[in-house]
Design a protein around this motif. Structure first.
Motif, PDB file in Angstrom:
ATOM      1  N   CYS A 305       0.854  -1.183   0.000  1.00  0.00           N
ATOM      2  CA  CYS A 305       0.000   0.000   0.000  1.00  0.00           C
ATOM      3  C   CYS A 305       0.890   1.234   0.000  1.00  0.00           C
ATOM      4  N   VAL A 306       0.637   2.130  -0.950  1.00  0.00           N
ATOM      5  CA  VAL A 306       1.400   3.371  -1.053  1.00  0.00           C
ATOM      6  C   VAL A 306       0.485   4.500  -0.576  1.00  0.00           C
ATOM      7  N   GLU A 307       0.797   5.072   0.580  1.00  0.00           N
ATOM      8  CA  GLU A 307      -0.085   6.035   1.223  1.00  0.00           C
ATOM      9  C   GLU A 307       0.143   7.474   0.760  1.00  0.00           C
ATOM     10  N   ALA A 308       1.114   7.682  -0.128  1.00  0.00           N
ATOM     11  CA  ALA A 308       1.389   9.042  -0.597  1.00  0.00           C
ATOM     12  C   ALA A 308       0.207   9.578  -1.394  1.00  0.00           C
ATOM     13  N   SER A 309      -0.298  10.720  -1.020  1.00  0.00           N
ATOM     14  CA  SER A 309      -1.406  11.333  -1.744  1.00  0.00           C
ATOM     15  C   SER A 309      -0.953  11.668  -3.164  1.00  0.00           C
ATOM     16  N   GLY A 310      -1.840  11.415  -4.097  1.00  0.00           N
ATOM     17  CA  GLY A 310      -1.504  11.688  -5.486  1.00  0.00           C
ATOM     18  C   GLY A 310      -0.854  10.535  -6.196  1.00  0.00           C
ATOM     19  N   PHE A 311      -0.499   9.467  -5.458  1.00  0.00           N
ATOM     20  CA  PHE A 311       0.101   8.305  -6.111  1.00  0.00           C
ATOM     21  C   PHE A 311      -0.971   7.523  -6.861  1.00  0.00           C
ATOM     22  N   ASN A 312      -0.660   7.112  -8.057  1.00  0.00           N
ATOM     23  CA  ASN A 312      -1.571   6.319  -8.881  1.00  0.00           C
ATOM     24  C   ASN A 312      -0.770   5.193  -9.502  1.00  0.00           C
ATOM     25  N   SER A 313      -1.153   3.971  -9.194  1.00  0.00           N
ATOM     26  CA  SER A 313      -0.403   2.826  -9.704  1.00  0.00           C
ATOM     27  C   SER A 313      -0.383   2.784 -11.227  1.00  0.00           C
ATOM     28  N   ALA A 314      -1.375   3.417 -11.864  1.00  0.00           N
ATOM     29  CA  ALA A 314      -1.402   3.431 -13.331  1.00  0.00           C
ATOM     30  C   ALA A 314      -0.207   4.182 -13.894  1.00  0.00           C
ATOM     31  N   ALA A 315       0.357   5.079 -13.094  1.00  0.00           N
ATOM     32  CA  ALA A 315       1.517   5.844 -13.555  1.00  0.00           C
ATOM     33  C   ALA A 315       2.751   4.962 -13.734  1.00  0.00           C
ATOM     34  N   LEU A 316       2.725   3.765 -13.147  1.00  0.00           N
ATOM     35  CA  LEU A 316       3.855   2.847 -13.265  1.00  0.00           C
ATOM     36  C   LEU A 316       3.832   2.055 -14.563  1.00  0.00           C
ATOM     37  N   ALA A 317       2.679   2.058 -15.241  1.00  0.00           N
ATOM     38  CA  ALA A 317       2.441   1.090 -16.315  1.00  0.00           C
ATOM     39  C   ALA A 317       3.432   1.184 -17.460  1.00  0.00           C
ATOM     40  N   SER A 318       3.948   2.382 -17.746  1.00  0.00           N
ATOM     41  CA  SER A 318       4.869   2.510 -18.871  1.00  0.00           C
ATOM     42  C   SER A 318       6.232   1.898 -18.587  1.00  0.00           C
TER      43      SER A 318
END
Length: 385
Positions: A305-318
């Motif tokens: 679980c990444v509790e940082a606000s604004g983090f979106n796992s979709a940003a890792l997809a590339s």
């Protein structure tokens, strides 16, 4: 410099087919191979295909400590789970009680809901915060009407391990049947069905470097008289699952199981080391915590679980191929039912990432993954300002 294509960290969703498995599959494809119908016993083409199928059946059986005749081919673990639950339910004259958990794969949970619609009572055990279903919970939930218990060996989202050997002894002493979903377990936990009190066990080839579209169900002697077929039309597989056998896929599964390792072997130890390296790097980042038990787990799968606000796992997809939930749930875009059952809030479940390692993972990829997460979390923090 980011990688040219995403690094693969989604082995729990599916594994690439091992080159050695592909080579074996090719022996059953094309007109100069064993392409015959395994049920065509009147000529050499069918006999050769049947021989290949039975060799593969023996390979799967040997890998899990079963007898070859106890292995029934299916299209995958989903069908195996359906055959186990529905097939056993139909073997009883009246509806009974099914005991399972809230963190099972949807192939079990949705099937349990269908049995509930047909009059079965269903208990879904809730895990503790660590995501482990324990033997005492099962013992407390057993009823006089309990006919079947169904639990997975290794959770597909968390990597947590169920002590199914101990639970099986309790279930057997109670007089019920015990089904184990072992789709994620081969090569990761001890499987010895000659010794373990398990009546039915589901397997999948594509979780262990075999092809998609093929699986198996172990049917032990206590379950065999009760189980009723769900696919009819020819009496294949001892009458338990009709349909022309896909020889090339079956041979691939047999080869994959023969190549699968064992807990404690060199490959397992290598993955333990890689997993620890990955954990140490990621848990050192701000706002990152582990979902599920830190000790009762296999090293192959981490859920963070990444509790940082604004983090979106979709940003890792590339850069990284990871999952936010199981592959079977991803289309719904809903938070993971497994993580919600652990007590996570929906936003925390959505901000969780499953990272799974496998045969082709290496140190440089692990280091790259840590760097990608570091950049993503730093960017999320900066976005707050």
């Amino acid at each position: 410099m980011p990688p040219a294509s995403p690094l693969y960290f989604d082995y729990a969703a599916t594994t690439p087919v091992d080159d050695r498995v592909i080579e074996m599959m090719l022996t059953c494809l094309g007109r100069h191979s064993h392409f015959g119908n395994p049920a065509s016993s009147g000529h050499g083409f069918g006999q050769a295909a049947r021989s290949a199928v039975e060799t593969a059946r023996q390979q799967v059986a040997q890998r899990v400590g079963a007898q070859a005749e106890q292995v029934i081919w299916t299209s995958g673990a989903t069908e195996s789970n359906n055959l186990a639950l529905k097939g056993i339910a139909q073997g009883f004259a009246e509806p009974g009680h099914l005991l399972t958990s809230a963190i099972e794969h949807k192939a079990v949970l949705d099937t349990a809901s269908e049995l509930e619609r047909l009059g079965w009572a269903v208990t879904r055990l809730q895990p503790a915060r660590d995501g482990v279903i324990r033997a005492e919970q099962v013992a407390d939930a057993l009823r006089a009407q309990t006919r079947l218990v169904s639990l997975m060996a290794v959770n597909n989202e968390l990597g947590t391990v169920t002590d199914f050997a101990a639970i099986g002894e309790q279930v057997r002493a109670h007089g019920a049947l015990f089904h184990v979903d072992a789709a994620q377990a081969v090569g990761k936990v001890k499987l010895d069905l000659a010794q373990q009190a398990v009546d039915l066990m589901s397997f999948s080839a594509h979780k262990v470097y075999g092809p998609k579209g093929i699986g198996a169900l172990y049917v032990g002697p206590r379950a065999l008289p009760v189980l009723r077929a769900q696919m009819h039309g020819g009496g294949h597989e001892r009458g338990m699952r009709s349909g022309t056998l896909p020889s090339h896929q079956i041979v691939g599964m047999g080869c994959a199981f023969a190549l699968a390792g064992q807990p404690g072997d060199a490959e397992y130890v290598r993955l333990q080391r890689l997993s620890q390296r990955l954990q140490d790097g990621l848990l050192a980042l701000p706002g990152v915590r582990l979902n599920g038990s830190a000790s009762e787990r296999v090293p192959h799968t981490l859920n963070l679980c990444v509790e940082a606000s604004g983090f979106n796992s979709a940003a890792l997809a590339s850069e990284l191929a990871v999952s936010s939930t199981s592959a079977c749930n991803s289309a719904s875009n809903a938070p993971s039912h497994v993580l919600l059952a652990l007590g996570l809030e929906p936003h925390a479940a959505r901000n969780s990432v499953r990272i799974s390692l496998g045969r082709y993972s290496n140190d440089s990829e692990v280091d790259a993954a840590i760097a990608v997460f570091t950049r993503a979390i730093n960017a999320a923090s900066v976005a707050l300002w």
